[in-house]
Motif scaffolding. Structure first.
Motif, mmCIF file in Angstrom:
data_model
loop_
_atom_site.group_PDB
_atom_site.id
_atom_site.type_symbol
_atom_site.label_atom_id
_atom_site.label_comp_id
_atom_site.label_asym_id
_atom_site.label_seq_id
_atom_site.Cartn_x
_atom_site.Cartn_y
_atom_site.Cartn_z
ATOM 1 N N ASP A 49 -56.042 35.380 -88.369
ATOM 2 C CA ASP A 49 -57.327 35.863 -88.875
ATOM 3 C C ASP A 49 -57.788 37.130 -88.167
ATOM 4 O O ASP A 49 -58.621 37.872 -88.691
ATOM 5 N N ASP A 68 -53.106 45.192 -92.800
ATOM 6 C CA ASP A 68 -53.833 45.179 -94.071
ATOM 7 C C ASP A 68 -53.148 44.228 -95.060
ATOM 8 O O ASP A 68 -53.805 43.416 -95.729
ATOM 9 N N LYS A 69 -51.822 44.310 -95.137
ATOM 10 C CA LYS A 69 -51.071 43.447 -96.054
ATOM 11 C C LYS A 69 -51.217 41.975 -95.674
ATOM 12 O O LYS A 69 -51.172 41.089 -96.530
ATOM 13 N N ASN A 71 -53.847 40.741 -94.569
ATOM 14 C CA ASN A 71 -55.276 40.447 -94.753
ATOM 15 C C ASN A 71 -56.008 40.244 -93.432
ATOM 16 O O ASN A 71 -56.931 39.423 -93.321
ATOM 17 N N LYS A 73 -58.404 42.089 -90.808
ATOM 18 C CA LYS A 73 -59.310 43.233 -90.769
ATOM 19 C C LYS A 73 -60.033 43.378 -89.428
ATOM 20 O O LYS A 73 -60.879 44.256 -89.274
#
Length: 332
Positions: A49, A68-69, A71, A73
């Motif tokens: 995460d 980014d791929k 997910n 952030k």
């Protein structure tokens, strides 16, 4: 609720201890990776995460693309500086980048002063001599710091802590910073322009961030303005000093003492045991050959209090992100 999973890169045993202790109140699932975060190791981030990284993890376009791929952030730095991240790309992709701006500034300040005193009184040379039963004082002559002028470049929290530490020695303190602070003048230091600081200082200590403007700020031109035999201490970022120009200044005698806790290409060297290997960085090898050069391996921050504060702030930054809140430690 499923625990948030955090990948902690460039982690050592002491990072694991301090992070796990701080995590007792956060309850994250922390996985520790000794490896640096690079384009080749970024595949490890799948399923997490958020990530936490350190000073020599290279978060460039390739790494950001892989994050980014996956997910992810949230990038939680365990340090104050953020020059190792492509900020423009991170901002474009919508990342949240947090840092630890306020961990024990005294830890770095005290290390800078320790390097200054060690170089001045030749403690590193005396230690080696005594172990060989050589009690000769020839070549160990130092100077009284109380009679000298010290220049501090960068007067943030670490610079201020260094000024407080040096004030007790009775030396004159000059400072330079694009953003003067009243606290500094209240401590008895004087702001001057950079040329004046170079010209008048017997000792210069660097405490500024690495930016495009400060990259290699200590170069051939800067050395030419300094006193002959000046002492330079860098506990900030390696690329503030052009190492090749520093070697030329050492050869000429312009630079009388050099203390480095950071080095521009330290990513291939520091935080690991290379005692059984040949170091192929010829510039670094040449620096180590000089008796008036003292190098430590990015050790300035390394105190128990600093590690505890770094862990607490890092996990607090992640917790705030998970809750959609801000701590003020975000880079943007």
């Amino acid at each position: 609720m499923t625990k948030a999973r955090i990948a902690v890169f460039s982690s050592k045993s002491y990072d694991k201890d301090s992070m796990n202790a701080a995590n007792s109140k956060y309850g994250f699932e922390l996985d520790f990776y000794k490896t640096q975060l690079t384009a080749n190791t970024a595949k490890l981030v799948e399923g997490y995460d958020a990530i936490s990284c350190f000073v020599n993890d290279m978060v460039d376009v390739d790494v950001l693309s892989q994050l980014d791929k996956a997910n992810i952030k949230m990038i939680a730095l365990r340090c104050a500086g953020f020059n190792n991240i492509d900020l423009d790309e991170a901002k474009r992709r919508g990342f949240v980048v947090s840092r630890v701006p306020g961990y024990s500034p005294e830890s770095v300040a005290e290390h800078a002063v320790a390097m200054l005193l060690c170089l001045n009184r030749k403690l590193h040379k005396a230690y080696s001599r005594i172990r060989e039963h050589n009690f000769n004082l020839e070549g160990l002559l130092g100077f009284n710091l109380s009679s000298k002028t010290v220049g501090i470049i960068g007067t943030g929290k670490i610079g201020q802590a260094t000024i407080r530490a040096l004030s007790g020695f009775g030396c004159k303190i000059l400072c330079h910073d694009p953003y003067p602070n009243d606290v500094v003048t209240e401590l008895g230091a004087t702001y001057v322009d950079l040329d004046t600081l170079y010209q008048q200082s017997d000792v210069i200590s660097l405490h500024c961030p690495l930016t495009p403007e400060s990259n290699h700020m200590i170069n051939r031109d800067a050395f030419a303005k300094m006193k002959s035999g000046v002492m330079l201490i860098n506990t900030s970022r390696g690329a503030l000093v052009n190492a090749s120009d520093a070697i030329e200044a050492l050869k000429s005698g312009k630079l009388g003492y050099l203390g480095l806790d950071v080095y521009e290409l330290e990513g291939d060297l520091f935080f690991r045991d290379l005692s059984g290997q040949v170091i192929h960085d010829d510039v670094f090898g040449l620096l180590l050959s000089y008796p008036n050069v003292l190098v430590t391996g990015h050790q300035g921050y390394f105190t128990d209090l600093a590690l505890d504060q770094i862990a607490e702030t890092t996990l607090g930054n992640i917790k705030a992100y998970m809750k959609g809140e801000k701590t003020g430690n975000e880079v943007f």
